[in-house]
Design a protein around this motif. Sequence first.
Motif, PDB file in Angstrom:
ATOM      1  N   LYS A 293     -27.155 -23.520  22.592  1.00 48.00           N
ATOM      2  CA  LYS A 293     -28.340 -24.371  22.474  1.00 48.00           C
ATOM      3  C   LYS A 293     -28.592 -24.748  21.014  1.00 48.00           C
ATOM      4  N   CYS A 294     -28.381 -23.784  20.134  1.00 43.81           N
ATOM      5  CA  CYS A 294     -28.590 -24.037  18.706  1.00 43.81           C
ATOM      6  C   CYS A 294     -27.621 -25.097  18.193  1.00 43.81           C
ATOM      7  N   PHE A 295     -26.351 -24.972  18.533  1.00 48.00           N
ATOM      8  CA  PHE A 295     -25.369 -25.949  18.060  1.00 48.00           C
ATOM      9  C   PHE A 295     -25.619 -27.323  18.681  1.00 48.00           C
ATOM     10  N   GLU A 296     -26.044 -27.356  19.933  1.00 42.55           N
ATOM     11  CA  GLU A 296     -26.357 -28.639  20.576  1.00 42.55           C
ATOM     12  C   GLU A 296     -27.558 -29.309  19.913  1.00 42.55           C
ATOM     13  N   ALA A 297     -28.494 -28.524  19.392  1.00 41.61           N
ATOM     14  CA  ALA A 297     -29.674 -29.076  18.715  1.00 41.61           C
ATOM     15  C   ALA A 297     -29.348 -29.595  17.319  1.00 41.61           C
ATOM     16  N   GLY A 298     -28.176 -29.218  16.787  1.00 39.49           N
ATOM     17  CA  GLY A 298     -27.779 -29.718  15.477  1.00 39.49           C
ATOM     18  C   GLY A 298     -27.661 -28.669  14.392  1.00 39.49           C
ATOM     19  N   PHE A 299     -27.907 -27.393  14.742  1.00 34.83           N
ATOM     20  CA  PHE A 299     -27.716 -26.341  13.745  1.00 34.83           C
ATOM     21  C   PHE A 299     -26.243 -26.309  13.330  1.00 34.83           C
ATOM     22  N   ASP A 300     -26.011 -25.936  12.079  1.00 34.62           N
ATOM     23  CA  ASP A 300     -24.651 -25.854  11.555  1.00 34.62           C
ATOM     24  C   ASP A 300     -24.089 -24.437  11.592  1.00 34.62           C
ATOM     25  N   ASP A 301     -24.983 -23.450  11.650  1.00 31.86           N
ATOM     26  CA  ASP A 301     -24.554 -22.053  11.641  1.00 31.86           C
ATOM     27  C   ASP A 301     -25.625 -21.214  12.315  1.00 31.86           C
ATOM     28  N   PHE A 302     -25.384 -19.911  12.424  1.00 36.30           N
ATOM     29  CA  PHE A 302     -26.201 -19.054  13.273  1.00 36.30           C
ATOM     30  C   PHE A 302     -26.169 -17.623  12.744  1.00 36.30           C
ATOM     31  N   VAL A 303     -27.329 -16.984  12.596  1.00 32.90           N
ATOM     32  CA  VAL A 303     -27.408 -15.549  12.294  1.00 32.90           C
ATOM     33  C   VAL A 303     -28.402 -14.918  13.256  1.00 32.90           C
ATOM     34  N   THR A 304     -28.158 -13.661  13.591  1.00 35.15           N
ATOM     35  CA  THR A 304     -29.049 -12.964  14.509  1.00 35.15           C
ATOM     36  C   THR A 304     -29.896 -11.943  13.756  1.00 35.15           C
ATOM     37  N   LYS A 305     -31.066 -11.679  14.321  1.00 36.53           N
ATOM     38  CA  LYS A 305     -31.964 -10.660  13.784  1.00 36.53           C
ATOM     39  C   LYS A 305     -31.628  -9.330  14.452  1.00 36.53           C
ATOM     40  N   PRO A 306     -31.727  -8.229  13.775  1.00 38.83           N
ATOM     41  CA  PRO A 306     -32.066  -8.141  12.358  1.00 38.83           C
ATOM     42  C   PRO A 306     -30.951  -8.754  11.521  1.00 38.83           C
ATOM     43  N   ILE A 307     -31.344  -9.459  10.501  1.00 41.06           N
ATOM     44  CA  ILE A 307     -30.394 -10.217   9.686  1.00 41.06           C
ATOM     45  C   ILE A 307     -29.628  -9.289   8.752  1.00 41.06           C
ATOM     46  N   ASN A 308     -28.322  -9.443   8.777  1.00 42.00           N
ATOM     47  CA  ASN A 308     -27.444  -8.760   7.827  1.00 42.00           C
ATOM     48  C   ASN A 308     -27.461  -9.617   6.567  1.00 42.00           C
ATOM     49  N   ILE A 309     -28.066  -9.101   5.515  1.00 40.31           N
ATOM     50  CA  ILE A 309     -28.276  -9.890   4.298  1.00 40.31           C
ATOM     51  C   ILE A 309     -26.964 -10.363   3.678  1.00 40.31           C
ATOM     52  N   SER A 310     -25.916  -9.546   3.748  1.00 40.89           N
ATOM     53  CA  SER A 310     -24.615  -9.961   3.201  1.00 40.89           C
ATOM     54  C   SER A 310     -24.061 -11.146   3.979  1.00 40.89           C
ATOM     55  N   GLU A 311     -24.173 -11.083   5.292  1.00 46.62           N
ATOM     56  CA  GLU A 311     -23.708 -12.190   6.133  1.00 46.62           C
ATOM     57  C   GLU A 311     -24.513 -13.453   5.835  1.00 46.62           C
ATOM     58  N   LEU A 312     -25.829 -13.309   5.709  1.00 41.82           N
ATOM     59  CA  LEU A 312     -26.671 -14.465   5.425  1.00 41.82           C
ATOM     60  C   LEU A 312     -26.306 -15.099   4.086  1.00 41.82           C
ATOM     61  N   PHE A 313     -26.167 -14.296   3.042  1.00 41.91           N
ATOM     62  CA  PHE A 313     -25.812 -14.842   1.727  1.00 41.91           C
ATOM     63  C   PHE A 313     -24.436 -15.501   1.756  1.00 41.91           C
ATOM     64  N   MET A 314     -23.499 -14.932   2.505  1.00 38.67           N
ATOM     65  CA  MET A 314     -22.172 -15.527   2.629  1.00 38.67           C
ATOM     66  C   MET A 314     -22.279 -16.913   3.276  1.00 38.67           C
ATOM     67  N   LYS A 315     -23.098 -17.020   4.320  1.00 42.14           N
ATOM     68  CA  LYS A 315     -23.252 -18.308   5.000  1.00 42.14           C
ATOM     69  C   LYS A 315     -23.968 -19.322   4.112  1.00 42.14           C
ATOM     70  N   ILE A 316     -24.994 -18.887   3.398  1.00 43.48           N
ATOM     71  CA  ILE A 316     -25.699 -19.790   2.491  1.00 43.48           C
ATOM     72  C   ILE A 316     -24.745 -20.282   1.405  1.00 43.48           C
ATOM     73  N   ASP A 317     -23.979 -19.369   0.819  1.00 42.12           N
ATOM     74  CA  ASP A 317     -22.993 -19.762  -0.209  1.00 42.12           C
ATOM     75  C   ASP A 317     -21.999 -20.776   0.343  1.00 42.12           C
ATOM     76  N   HIS A 318     -21.523 -20.529   1.555  1.00 43.46           N
ATOM     77  CA  HIS A 318     -20.571 -21.442   2.197  1.00 43.46           C
ATOM     78  C   HIS A 318     -21.159 -22.855   2.307  1.00 43.46           C
ATOM     79  N   TRP A 319     -22.379 -22.956   2.828  1.00 44.67           N
ATOM     80  CA  TRP A 319     -22.975 -24.272   3.045  1.00 44.67           C
ATOM     81  C   TRP A 319     -23.388 -24.932   1.740  1.00 44.67           C
TER      82      TRP A 319
END
Length: 98
Positions: free
Chosen positions: A65-91
């Motif tokens: 549903k998220c990708f169909e709405a136009g999101f480019d990426d996805f993280v789940t809660k509780p958020i893994n901060i390393s994963e989040l920073f990696m995705k932010i850096d990528h984008w």
Amino acid sequence: QIIHADDGRKAVELCKANPNIDVILMDVQMPDMNGLDATRNIKAFRKDIPIIAQTANAIAEEKQKCFEAGFDDFVTKPINISELFMKIDHWLARTLDK
């Protein structure tokens, strides 16, 4: 600089008012306008801005549903901060390369 919106409608307004936003971290469940609808609205006028969904729901249907709405990426809660920073850096790297 970090800009915070309490609901989806405000997120859309902030994106319209701030063309220098480089990446968005959008909660899927928000009051007034949910993150799915906010993302659809933002992508209508800023197609290239990367939007990362954050949700407590990790099932495949929610991700789809998220990708169909136009999101480019996805993280789940509780958020893994390393994963989040990696995705932010990528984008951010992709955005700055344009």
